[in-house]
Design a protein around this motif. Structure first.
Motif, PDB file in Angstrom:
ATOM      1  N   ASP A  42      49.747  54.985   4.295  1.00  0.00           N
ATOM      2  CA  ASP A  42      50.865  55.891   4.056  1.00  0.00           C
ATOM      3  C   ASP A  42      50.904  56.325   2.603  1.00  0.00           C
ATOM      4  OD1 ASP A  42      51.600  55.770   6.659  1.00  0.00           O
ATOM      5  OD2 ASP A  42      53.217  54.308   6.372  1.00  0.00           O
ATOM      6  N   ASP A  43      50.655  55.359   1.688  1.00  0.00           N
ATOM      7  CA  ASP A  43      50.663  55.687   0.270  1.00  0.00           C
ATOM      8  C   ASP A  43      49.556  56.671  -0.064  1.00  0.00           C
ATOM      9  OD1 ASP A  43      52.823  54.119  -0.199  1.00  0.00           O
ATOM     10  OD2 ASP A  43      51.694  52.382  -0.936  1.00  0.00           O
ATOM     11  N   GLU A  44      48.380  56.463   0.576  1.00  0.00           N
ATOM     12  CA  GLU A  44      47.266  57.363   0.325  1.00  0.00           C
ATOM     13  C   GLU A  44      47.578  58.768   0.821  1.00  0.00           C
ATOM     14  OE1 GLU A  44      43.987  55.562   2.215  1.00  0.00           O
ATOM     15  OE2 GLU A  44      43.814  53.914   0.788  1.00  0.00           O
ATOM     16  N   ASP A  45      48.227  58.839   2.010  1.00  0.00           N
ATOM     17  CA  ASP A  45      48.561  60.148   2.567  1.00  0.00           C
ATOM     18  C   ASP A  45      49.598  60.864   1.722  1.00  0.00           C
ATOM     19  OD1 ASP A  45      46.830  59.748   4.609  1.00  0.00           O
ATOM     20  OD2 ASP A  45      48.344  59.087   6.060  1.00  0.00           O
ATOM     21  N   ALA A  46      50.466  60.100   1.064  1.00  0.00           N
ATOM     22  CA  ALA A  46      51.577  60.692   0.341  1.00  0.00           C
ATOM     23  C   ALA A  46      51.271  60.981  -1.120  1.00  0.00           C
ATOM     24  CB  ALA A  46      52.807  59.767   0.421  1.00  0.00           C
ATOM     25  N   THR A  47      50.024  60.755  -1.550  1.00  0.00           N
ATOM     26  CA  THR A  47      49.688  60.972  -2.942  1.00  0.00           C
ATOM     27  C   THR A  47      48.509  61.907  -3.068  1.00  0.00           C
ATOM     28  OG1 THR A  47      48.227  59.042  -2.969  1.00  0.00           O
ATOM     29  CG2 THR A  47      50.519  58.692  -3.626  1.00  0.00           C
ATOM     30  N   THR A  48      48.392  62.489  -4.223  1.00  0.00           N
ATOM     31  CA  THR A  48      47.235  63.304  -4.522  1.00  0.00           C
ATOM     32  C   THR A  48      46.222  62.435  -5.237  1.00  0.00           C
ATOM     33  OG1 THR A  48      48.110  63.927  -6.679  1.00  0.00           O
ATOM     34  CG2 THR A  48      48.716  65.322  -4.813  1.00  0.00           C
ATOM     35  N   ALA A  49      45.097  63.047  -5.600  1.00  0.00           N
ATOM     36  CA  ALA A  49      44.055  62.306  -6.303  1.00  0.00           C
ATOM     37  C   ALA A  49      44.585  61.778  -7.632  1.00  0.00           C
ATOM     38  CB  ALA A  49      42.845  63.210  -6.536  1.00  0.00           C
ATOM     39  N   GLY A  50      45.559  62.456  -8.213  1.00  0.00           N
ATOM     40  CA  GLY A  50      46.111  62.026  -9.487  1.00  0.00           C
ATOM     41  C   GLY A  50      47.154  60.941  -9.344  1.00  0.00           C
ATOM     42  N   GLY A  51      47.473  60.554  -8.101  1.00  0.00           N
ATOM     43  CA  GLY A  51      48.405  59.461  -7.876  1.00  0.00           C
ATOM     44  C   GLY A  51      49.861  59.886  -7.831  1.00  0.00           C
ATOM     45  N   THR A  52      50.143  61.170  -7.756  1.00  0.00           N
ATOM     46  CA  THR A  52      51.521  61.665  -7.706  1.00  0.00           C
ATOM     47  C   THR A  52      51.996  61.760  -6.265  1.00  0.00           C
ATOM     48  OG1 THR A  52      51.132  62.993  -9.682  1.00  0.00           O
ATOM     49  CG2 THR A  52      53.075  63.523  -8.370  1.00  0.00           C
ATOM     50  N   LYS A  53      53.121  61.147  -5.990  1.00  0.00           N
ATOM     51  CA  LYS A  53      53.632  61.179  -4.619  1.00  0.00           C
ATOM     52  C   LYS A  53      54.079  62.584  -4.236  1.00  0.00           C
ATOM     53  CE  LYS A  53      55.005  56.454  -3.644  1.00  0.00           C
ATOM     54  NZ  LYS A  53      56.099  55.581  -3.157  1.00  0.00           N
ATOM     55  N   ALA A  54      53.792  62.962  -3.001  1.00  0.00           N
ATOM     56  CA  ALA A  54      54.192  64.273  -2.499  1.00  0.00           C
ATOM     57  C   ALA A  54      55.695  64.296  -2.248  1.00  0.00           C
ATOM     58  CB  ALA A  54      53.439  64.601  -1.220  1.00  0.00           C
ATOM     59  N   GLU A  55      56.320  65.411  -2.572  1.00  0.00           N
ATOM     60  CA  GLU A  55      57.735  65.610  -2.300  1.00  0.00           C
ATOM     61  C   GLU A  55      57.882  66.162  -0.884  1.00  0.00           C
ATOM     62  OE1 GLU A  55      61.502  68.149  -4.179  1.00  0.00           O
ATOM     63  OE2 GLU A  55      59.518  68.181  -5.136  1.00  0.00           O
ATOM     64  N   THR A  56      58.910  65.733  -0.185  1.00  0.00           N
ATOM     65  CA  THR A  56      59.175  66.247   1.158  1.00  0.00           C
ATOM     66  C   THR A  56      60.385  67.173   1.101  1.00  0.00           C
ATOM     67  OG1 THR A  56      58.279  64.285   2.252  1.00  0.00           O
ATOM     68  CG2 THR A  56      59.785  65.658   3.530  1.00  0.00           C
ATOM     69  N   VAL A  57      60.231  68.365   1.662  1.00  0.00           N
ATOM     70  CA  VAL A  57      61.307  69.354   1.686  1.00  0.00           C
ATOM     71  C   VAL A  57      61.539  69.764   3.134  1.00  0.00           C
ATOM     72  CG1 VAL A  57      62.046  71.650   0.964  1.00  0.00           C
ATOM     73  CG2 VAL A  57      60.773  70.195  -0.632  1.00  0.00           C
ATOM     74  N   ARG A  58      62.782  69.673   3.574  1.00  0.00           N
ATOM     75  CA  ARG A  58      63.149  70.030   4.955  1.00  0.00           C
ATOM     76  C   ARG A  58      63.687  71.458   4.980  1.00  0.00           C
ATOM     77  NH1 ARG A  58      67.387  65.402   5.200  1.00  0.00           N
ATOM     78  NH2 ARG A  58      67.525  66.249   3.091  1.00  0.00           N
ATOM     79  N   ILE A  59      63.038  72.299   5.773  1.00  0.00           N
ATOM     80  CA  ILE A  59      63.432  73.703   5.862  1.00  0.00           C
ATOM     81  C   ILE A  59      63.858  74.023   7.293  1.00  0.00           C
ATOM     82  CG2 ILE A  59      62.729  76.097   5.533  1.00  0.00           C
ATOM     83  CD1 ILE A  59      60.668  75.186   3.539  1.00  0.00           C
ATOM     84  N   GLY A  60      65.049  74.553   7.458  1.00  0.00           N
ATOM     85  CA  GLY A  60      65.539  74.964   8.771  1.00  0.00           C
ATOM     86  C   GLY A  60      65.076  76.371   9.102  1.00  0.00           C
ATOM     87  N   VAL A  61      64.492  76.550  10.283  1.00  0.00           N
ATOM     88  CA  VAL A  61      63.984  77.851  10.713  1.00  0.00           C
ATOM     89  C   VAL A  61      64.369  78.078  12.173  1.00  0.00           C
ATOM     90  CG1 VAL A  61      62.033  77.752   9.099  1.00  0.00           C
ATOM     91  CG2 VAL A  61      61.740  76.914  11.434  1.00  0.00           C
ATOM     92  N   ALA A  62      64.114  79.295  12.659  1.00  0.00           N
ATOM     93  CA  ALA A  62      64.398  79.618  14.061  1.00  0.00           C
ATOM     94  C   ALA A  62      63.131  79.991  14.815  1.00  0.00           C
ATOM     95  CB  ALA A  62      65.408  80.755  14.159  1.00  0.00           C
ATOM     96  N   ASP A  63      61.970  79.835  14.144  1.00  0.00           N
ATOM     97  CA  ASP A  63      60.709  80.236  14.787  1.00  0.00           C
ATOM     98  C   ASP A  63      59.571  79.291  14.396  1.00  0.00           C
ATOM     99  OD1 ASP A  63      60.576  80.959  12.119  1.00  0.00           O
ATOM    100  OD2 ASP A  63      59.492  82.824  12.481  1.00  0.00           O
ATOM    101  N   ALA A  64      59.842  78.001  14.443  1.00  0.00           N
ATOM    102  CA  ALA A  64      58.861  77.015  13.984  1.00  0.00           C
ATOM    103  C   ALA A  64      57.554  77.066  14.765  1.00  0.00           C
ATOM    104  CB  ALA A  64      59.447  75.605  14.078  1.00  0.00           C
TER     105      ALA A  64
END
Length: 317
Positions: A42-64
């Motif tokens: 999970d940590d590997e999936d959530a980080t880039t090669a530089g070790g920075t954790k990815a931010e998660t942003v929730r966006i509401g849509v009507a045509d996902a």
């Protein structure tokens, strides 16, 4: 969220506890190893090669379900190190309250006019931070080829939310099917109908396409995303307004944030990302090349919102 229920307690037999204790110890060790591996992945999936954790942003849509969102999500991850989670809504009344209540970080489903009406009626202060496109609002019919062919007193479905209803009535007026008092406005309602050839029937915006397909109405005003979901043929659009006109400016679709987040740099970049050529191409493919793509500075959008909100207050909305 998921409901939690108490697990049943099973009766146990009287046996020597030592073999069970030893087995339990082995299970704990193995489980610890498994948890450690999963956590590392999970940590590997959530980080880039530089070790920075990815931010998660929730966006509401009507045509996902539209394919261009997959392109958008991939680009957000690759370029911005942002994991975008799309939350799909089936009707327009839900995404703004969800944003206000912090169930979402952004939404992208509405135009300026709709947001202005929401802010005034809900006494909220949501703000546009980026433009996407203006879409024509068509009158569809599966029985008739032109507005003039629609018989007298035929039922025409229109959206029942205040803003799309006003725009739908203006479309019917432009099509010669009714007239509105004083020429109508962006805040007209059914009570403003002066004369009429047809009978407008107000339904939830998500239901107008279904009413048309069921044959219960002769025509319907259908918002673009619902027309796409219902697979209405483009040649069934027998009339529409002009999305490229200056008067269509309040109908530009937008990314919307809470007022406290209107300058959030990540959110502003996500709004800009919509205009990546690969995303724009997908938008046009998904919408039959009818979108008029617009890039408008956030400050200009916010000034336009203020103007339209003042108009809404003056109209008594």
């Amino acid at each position: 969220m998921s409901d939690q229920s108490d697990q049943p307690v099973l009766p146990t037999r009287r046996r020597s506890r030592w073999p069970w204790i030893a087995a339990a110890a082995v299970i704990v060790v193995v489980a610890g190893v498994i948890v450690g591996v999963v956590a590392n992945r999970d940590d590997e999936d959530a980080t880039t090669a530089g070790g920075t954790k990815a931010e998660t942003v929730r966006i509401g849509v009507a045509d996902a379900e539209s394919p261009y969102w997959k392109t958008y999500l991939d680009l957000a991850k690759q370029r911005l190190n942002v994991t975008v989670e799309l939350i799909n809504f089936s009707d327009y009344s839900q995404p703004n309250p969800a944003l206000k209540q912090k169930q979402l970080d952004l939404n992208q489903f509405q135009h300026i006019q709709y947001l202005a009406n929401y802010n005034v009626t809900a006494q909220d202060d949501l703000q546009p931070i980026g433009a996407t496109a203006v879409y024509p609002l068509p009158l569809y019919s599966l029985k008739f080829k032109a507005p003039a062919d629609i018989p007298a007193n035929a039922k025409i479905a229109i959206p029942n939310d205040a803003i799309n209803q006003a725009r739908g009535l203006l479309v019917l007026q432009a099509a010669g099917l009714l007239t509105l008092k004083n020429g109508g406005s962006a805040f007209s309602s059914l009570t403003d109908v002066d004369t009429k050839k047809v009978e407008p029937v107000a339904l939830d915006a998500s239901q107008t396409a279904g009413a048309l397909q069921s044959g219960s109405v002769a025509g319907a005003i259908v918002n673009n995303n619902y027309a796409t979901s219902a697979k209405l043929p483009r040649d069934a659009a027998i009339f529409q307004d002009d999305p490229a006109s200056d008067s269509a400016a309040p109908y530009v679709n937008i990314f919307t944030a809470r007022a406290a987040d209107k300058d959030n740099p990540t959110f502003l970049k996500l709004a800009e990302l919509y205009h990546d050529p690969a995303v724009e191409k997908g938008v046009q493919e998904a919408n039959g090349n009818v979108a008029v793509l617009r890039t408008v500075p956030a400050a200009d959008l916010q000034a336009l919102l203020k103007k339209v909100q003042d108009q809404a207050v003056a109209a008594g909305k």
